[in-house]
Design an enzyme around this catalytic site. Structure first.
Site, PDB file in Angstrom:
ATOM      1  N   TRP A 100       0.834  -1.210   0.000  1.00  0.00           N
ATOM      2  CA  TRP A 100       0.000   0.000   0.000  1.00  0.00           C
ATOM      3  C   TRP A 100       0.862   1.251   0.000  1.00  0.00           C
ATOM      4  CZ3 TRP A 100      -4.231  -1.513  -1.873  1.00  0.00           C
ATOM      5  CH2 TRP A 100      -4.804  -2.726  -1.486  1.00  0.00           C
ATOM      6  N   ASP A 106      -1.783   6.554   6.409  1.00  0.00           N
ATOM      7  CA  ASP A 106      -2.802   5.598   5.957  1.00  0.00           C
ATOM      8  C   ASP A 106      -3.046   4.623   7.104  1.00  0.00           C
ATOM      9  OD1 ASP A 106      -4.285   3.550   4.859  1.00  0.00           O
ATOM     10  OD2 ASP A 106      -2.915   3.139   3.190  1.00  0.00           O
ATOM     11  N   LYS A 139     -11.951  -2.155   6.549  1.00  0.00           N
ATOM     12  CA  LYS A 139     -11.045  -2.959   7.358  1.00  0.00           C
ATOM     13  C   LYS A 139     -11.485  -2.992   8.828  1.00  0.00           C
ATOM     14  CE  LYS A 139      -8.350  -3.845   3.862  1.00  0.00           C
ATOM     15  NZ  LYS A 139      -7.519  -2.799   3.275  1.00  0.00           N
TER      16      LYS A 139
END
Ligand SMILES: *Cc1c(COP(=O)(O)O)cnc(C)c1O
Length: 355
Positions: free
Chosen positions: A100, A167, A191
Site C-alpha cells: 500500500w 494511511d 477494514k
C-alpha cells in the site's frame, strides 16, 4: 455453524451492527422507508452524517482541535492521489513498508518528487525501518501505520516538522495513539469500521490551501469540508454502518477498551505461533508485529493439507495469506471476538498433537 471470520478485508463487523443495519434497510428510524431510498439531504440522514463525523473525532480525541472528519468515496486508493494533489508543492517524503505504501508512492510521483526515506522491500517488507531522516524541505511525510498484507505495524511514529500523513486503513480505532501528532489520517472503512464504499479522512484544516495548482472539486478536501462531507451523494449505507460501529466502539470502552481486547487477542495467537514448533512467524522483529494482521507460515515438513482441513472444519474463514507472502494471515480486527482466536489456537494445538 458459527463462523470465525479472520478475513483481511472486507472484514468482520459486530453482529449487533449488522442487525441494526439490516433493519434500517427495511425501515429506517420508523419512517417506513429504507435508509437507502431516502434523500441524503433529509434531516434523518444529515443527522447520521453529523454523528458519524463527530464520533470519529471524539474517539480519536481530536474534537475542537482544528480537525475535520470527512466520509469520501473511491477507497483509500483515491487518497493516495488526493493527499499529493492537495498537499504537495514540489517534494514529499514517503516511508515504504509494503504494497500500500508503494502504491501511494506511485501516485504521489505524478505530482512531484518523492523522497523515499527508507524501505523494507529488499526483505519482502518483513520489518519496519527505523532511524531514517526526513528531509527538512518535504511538504509532508507519509507512512502506513499497519501493513495489512505483511503483518507489520508502526509502533512509534517519527518526529518531524513536516505535516504527518498516515494511511490507517487497517488499524484505525484499534489502539491508543497521540492522534494530535497527525495532520491527515485516512482509512478505507472496510477494514475496521464498516462496509466498503466510504473512506474516513481526518484532516487538520490549517495544512490545506497551500498549493498553487487547480484541484478538481471532487478531489479537493476544502470543497468537501465546505459542504459538510455532502458535496455529492455520499455512500449512505456505508456511512450509516460506520456510524453504528463507532457507537458500538463506545460500548467497548472506546479505543482504550478496544486496545486491551486487541492486545489480548494478539498475545494469545502470537504466543502459540512462538510456542508451536509447526509454525513460524513471518515478521522479523517481534516489536514490529501487527496487532491486527498476524502473518505466519508452516514449519518445513508440516502437513499443509491436514492443517487446512482442520481450520476449515472449525468454521474458520479467511485464513490464507496474501499471495505475495504465502502462508497464513489471521486478521483480528476490532469486531473479531476473542473466542474466535481461541478456536484458532485450539486448532493449532490439535494439529501439533495429530502430526
Ligand atoms: C486495503 C488497504 C488499502 C486500499 O483500500 P481501498 O479502499 O481498497 O482502496 C490501502 N491501504 C491499506 C493499509 C489497506 O489495508
Amino acid at each position: 455453524m458459527k463462523k470465525h471470520n479472520f478475513s483481511a478485508g472486507p472484514c468482520v463487523l459486530p453482529q449487533s451492527v449488522l442487525r441494526q443495519a439490516s433493519e434500517a434497510v427495511l425501515n429506517f428510524n420508523e419512517l417506513d422507508l429504507s435508509l437507502i431510498e431516502i434523500s441524503h439531504r433529509s434531516k434523518e440522514f444529515v443527522a447520521v452524517m453529523e454523528e458519524a463525523r463527530t464520533l470519529a473525532l471524539q474517539h480519536l480525541g481530536l474534537e475542537g482541535k482544528g480537525y475535520q472528519a470527512l466520509y469520501l468515496q473511491g477507497g483509500a486508493s483515491t487518497e493516495f492521489l488526493m493527499v499529493a494533489y492537495n498537499l504537495m508543492k514540489s517534494k514529499a517524503a514517503y516511508l515504504n513498508t509494503g504494497t500500500w505504501s508503494s502504491k501511494a508512492i506511485k501516485e504521489a510521483a505524478i505530482f512531484g518528487e518523492v523522497a523515499e526515506v527508507a524501505s523494507s522491500k529488499h526483505q519482502n517488507f518483513n520489518y519496519i525501518p527505523k532511524g531514517y531522516d526526513i528531509p527538512a524541505d518535504a511538504d509532508y511525510f507519509h507512512c502506513t501505520s499497519n501493513n495489512t498484507i505483511f503483518g507489520t505495524q508502526i509502533k512509534e511514529f517519527p518526529k518531524t516538522d513536516a505535516p504527518l500523513v498516515c494511511d490507517m486503513s487497517s488499524d484505525i480505532f484499534s489502539r491508543q495513539l497521540d492522534f494530535e501528532q497527525f495532520d491527515l489520517i485516512y482509512a478505507g472503512a472496510q477494514k475496521n469500521m464498516g462496509p466498503a464504499g466510504t473512506t474516513l479522512v481526518i484532516v487538520k484544516e490549517d495544512i490545506l490551501g497551500q498549493v498553487d495548482r487547480k484541484i478538481p472539486s471532487m478531489l479537493d478536501y476544502q470543497v468537501h469540508i465546505g459542504k459538510d462531507s455532502m458535496f455529492n451523494t455520499p455512500s449512505v449505507f456505508a456511512v450509516y454502518v460506520s456510524m453504528l460501529t463507532l457507537r458500538w466502539l463506545n460500548e467497548q470502552g472506546g479505543i482504550a477498551g478496544m486496545e486491551k481486547i486487541n492486545q489480548y487477542k494478539a498475545d494469545l495467537l502470537y504466543k502459540e505461533i512462538d510456542r508451536n514448533p509447526l509454525f513460524q512467524g513471518f515478521v522479523q522483529n517481534k516489536e514490529d508485529r501487527s496487532l491486527m494482521n498476524a502473518t505466519f507460515n508452516l514449519a518445513e515438513g508440516a502437513n499443509k493439507e491436514m492443517f487446512d482441513s482442520m481450520w476449515q472444519e472449525a468454521g474458520i474463514n479467511g485464513l490464507n495469506g496474501h499471495r505475495s507472502v504465502g502462508g497464513y494471515r489471521a486478521s483480528m480486527y476490532n469486531a473479531l471476538e476473542p473466542a474466535s482466536v481461541a478456536v484458532l489456537v485450539d486448532v493449532m494445538k490439535e494439529f501439533e498433537r495429530k502430526s
